[in-house]
Structure formats: C-alpha cells, structure tokens
Design a protein around this motif. Structure first.
Motif, short mmCIF file in Angstrom:
data_model
loop_
_atom_site.label_atom_id
_atom_site.label_comp_id
_atom_site.label_asym_id
_atom_site.label_seq_id
_atom_site.Cartn_x
_atom_site.Cartn_y
_atom_site.Cartn_z
N LEU A 109 0.94 -1.25 -0.21
CA LEU A 109 0.08 -0.05 0.01
C LEU A 109 0.79 1.21 -0.05
CD1 LEU A 109 -2.74 -0.86 2.46
CD2 LEU A 109 -2.82 -1.35 -0.10
N ARG A 111 0.69 5.31 0.77
CA ARG A 111 -0.15 6.18 1.50
C ARG A 111 0.22 7.72 1.02
NH1 ARG A 111 -3.30 4.00 5.37
NH2 ARG A 111 -2.90 1.78 5.84
N ILE A 121 -5.26 6.51 -0.36
CA ILE A 121 -4.24 5.17 -0.23
C ILE A 121 -4.34 4.57 -1.61
CG2 ILE A 121 -4.22 3.07 0.81
CD1 ILE A 121 -5.85 4.23 3.22
N SER A 233 -7.97 -1.13 2.06
CA SER A 233 -7.50 -0.16 2.43
C SER A 233 -7.07 0.03 4.10
CB SER A 233 -8.32 0.97 2.11
OG SER A 233 -9.39 0.72 2.95
#
Length: 305
Positions: A109, A111, A121, A233
C-alpha cells in the motif's frame, strides 16, 4: 505507426492535456468498443506514456513535472515516445509541458497526503496521476484501486470514462482496470457522470456505481459488502469462500516473500477469513492448520505442501 496506433496516441494525448467533454468521451468509448484492436492500441499508448514516467518513479516516488516556457508540447513528446516505444527504443523522459505528479504503488500500500485531502491510499499495483491546476487537484486513476477522502473541497476523479466529483467531508473507493470502472461511496456523497450519459447522478454512502462500455449499474451495498470492499485500505485481505490458490495469489501480490503452493489437493478448497496483507507466514500457518498441510519457511519463500 499504423493508423490505429496514431488515433490511439491522439486520444491519450488529449486525455493527458485535459479531461474530455461529454461528446468527446462518448466518441472515445465508441471507438474503443468498435474493435478489439483499438483497445490494444490504446493500452499500448497509455503504457508507453506511463513507462516514460516510471523511469523516474522508482519505488513509488512521485514524478514532479514542472511547467517550463520552452518545453515541447506533451503531444510532441508523446508522439516521439510512442514511435520510439513501438520501435523498441529505450525511452528517457526529459521535459514536460504541464505540471503533474504520477504515483505508482509497487511494494504494498502507498499512502499520500495532499493539503486538500484527508488521506489517499493506493492499492498494490495502482497508478495515479495528480494534475495540478488553479484550485484543488484533479485525480486520474489510471489503474488499480484508490481510497480518497475529500476534506475541505470537492475533488474530481476520472476513471476511464467514469467521472466522480467527491464532495467535502466524503470518502470513496475508486477502481479502474482499463475495460471497466467503479466507485463506492463510503461516507458523504458524490456526483457521478458517465461518458455516454448526459445526466449526473448523486451518490450517497453505500452506493456503488459500475460502468463497462455502455452499461451502468448502481447498487446499494450492505454493511458486510462494504467492509469487504474496504478491507484492503486497512491493510487487510478478506476472503469469503475463495479458492486457496486465489487467496495465495492475492497474498503474494503484497509481499516479496512468496507463498509457494505445492499441494494440488488444497488449491481449489475454499477459505474464508480476514488476514493481514503483510503477514504471509501467518496466512500460511492458517492454511497448514485448516488443511493439514506441511509448512516450510525460509528467508525467500514459504512452501505449503
């Protein structure tokens, strides 16, 4: 370049310059849907443009593309880029004509923080372009999934012909694959517009809009479906009666240490549960306990047999 590739390039260049108006967006969707070769040419043109950006976008670092007075036009740059890419030449970007940033999540992921947003995200493999302009930025989701929060101002998002304006104090999950797009409003509301339609839609929390070619569906999801859709997420993977082989594939997307499934009898058995994305060992241990498989863990991989 062939005539199809030339037309594809022109569409990519126009999309890069500014969002299409409704009539042009309808024309693009019609052209893409009229011949499978058109979609292939369009994907190649997009890939070459994105590859030019990725030369600098190592490990998810943003590409800052400042406006310069003598910079060649984006169309001129892309024309050379497409020609070079189709000839197999190495492509190194130099100067660009407009200001934008490209983010590519290639290791789990990603951010991001933008002044006008809460949190952005990007899912593993997602590519996002943030276009700088007067007022709030505009977002082009080129591939993958994104979670976006609009904190103080409305934020426009473009996903392959699905246009969404997320209203202040609202949050959504957007998804683009190149052949279809969808958006789920998690909080607040959004105004959506599809390329081949003339009217806007107001979407509220729980509303999920999906578009593919000339088909649009809007569904109101239940709590369980929303939790499942948003799990990624939060760093989670939620499986509901999924083949073990598919679950292993999803887990491997997020981790350098891969799970190797050497047990054919286990591959198509079903698994359900919520798992942490970056804990492949923990997931493999659950497989071992449920299906009585053997587990071998090394620094490079995890073998289930």
């Amino acid at each position: 370049m062939s005539s199809i590739d030339t037309i594809a390039f022109d569409w990519v260049a126009r999309l890069d310059n500014a969002p299409l108006d409704i009539s042009d967006a309808v024309a693009l969707q019609h052209w893409l849907g009229s011949d499978v070769r058109h979609r292939g040419a369009f994907a190649r043109a997009q890939s070459i443009w994105m590859s030019a950006g990725r030369v600098a976008a190592l490990r998810g670092m943003p590409i800052h593309v400042p406006t310069q007075a003598r910079a060649p036009s984006r169309r001129a740059f892309l024309r050379g880029a497409v020609a070079a890419g189709m000839a197999g030449a190495a492509l190194i970007p130099r100067r660009f004509a407009d200001a934008s940033e490209i983010y590519h999540a290639d290791s789990g992921l990603m951010r991001l923080s933008q002044p006008e947003c809460g949190e952005i995200i990007l899912d593993q493999g997602a590519t996002l372009r943030v276009r700088r302009r007067i007022g709030p930025p505009a977002f082009d989701l080129l591939a993958g999934r994104m979670s976006l929060t609009a904190a103080r101002v409305a934020l426009p998002v473009n996903m392959d012909g699905l246009f969404v304006e997320l209203q202040p104090s609202s949050r959504l999950i957007a998804h683009a694959t190149g052949t279809e797009s969808d958006a789920l409003v998690l909080q607040g509301r959004a105004v959506s517009r599809c390329a081949h339609e003339r009217m806007d839609r107001v979407l509220h929390a729980r509303d999920w809009i999906r578009t593919r070619l000339n088909t649009v569906t809007v569904t109101t999801l239940c709590d369980d479906d929303i939790e499942s859709a948003a799990a990624w997420s939060r760093g989670k993977l939620e499986f509901q009666s999924v083949d073990v082989a598919d679950a292993v594939y999803q887990m491997n997307r997020y981790n350098a240490r891969k799970i190797i499934l050497n047990n054919a009898s286990c591959a198509h058995r079903k698994i359900s549960g919520i798992f942490t994305q970056n804990d492949p060992v923990g997931f493999a241990r659950v497989l071992s306990e449920i299906f009585a498989t053997r587990l071998s863990v090394s620094a490079e991989n995890i073998t289930v047999s």
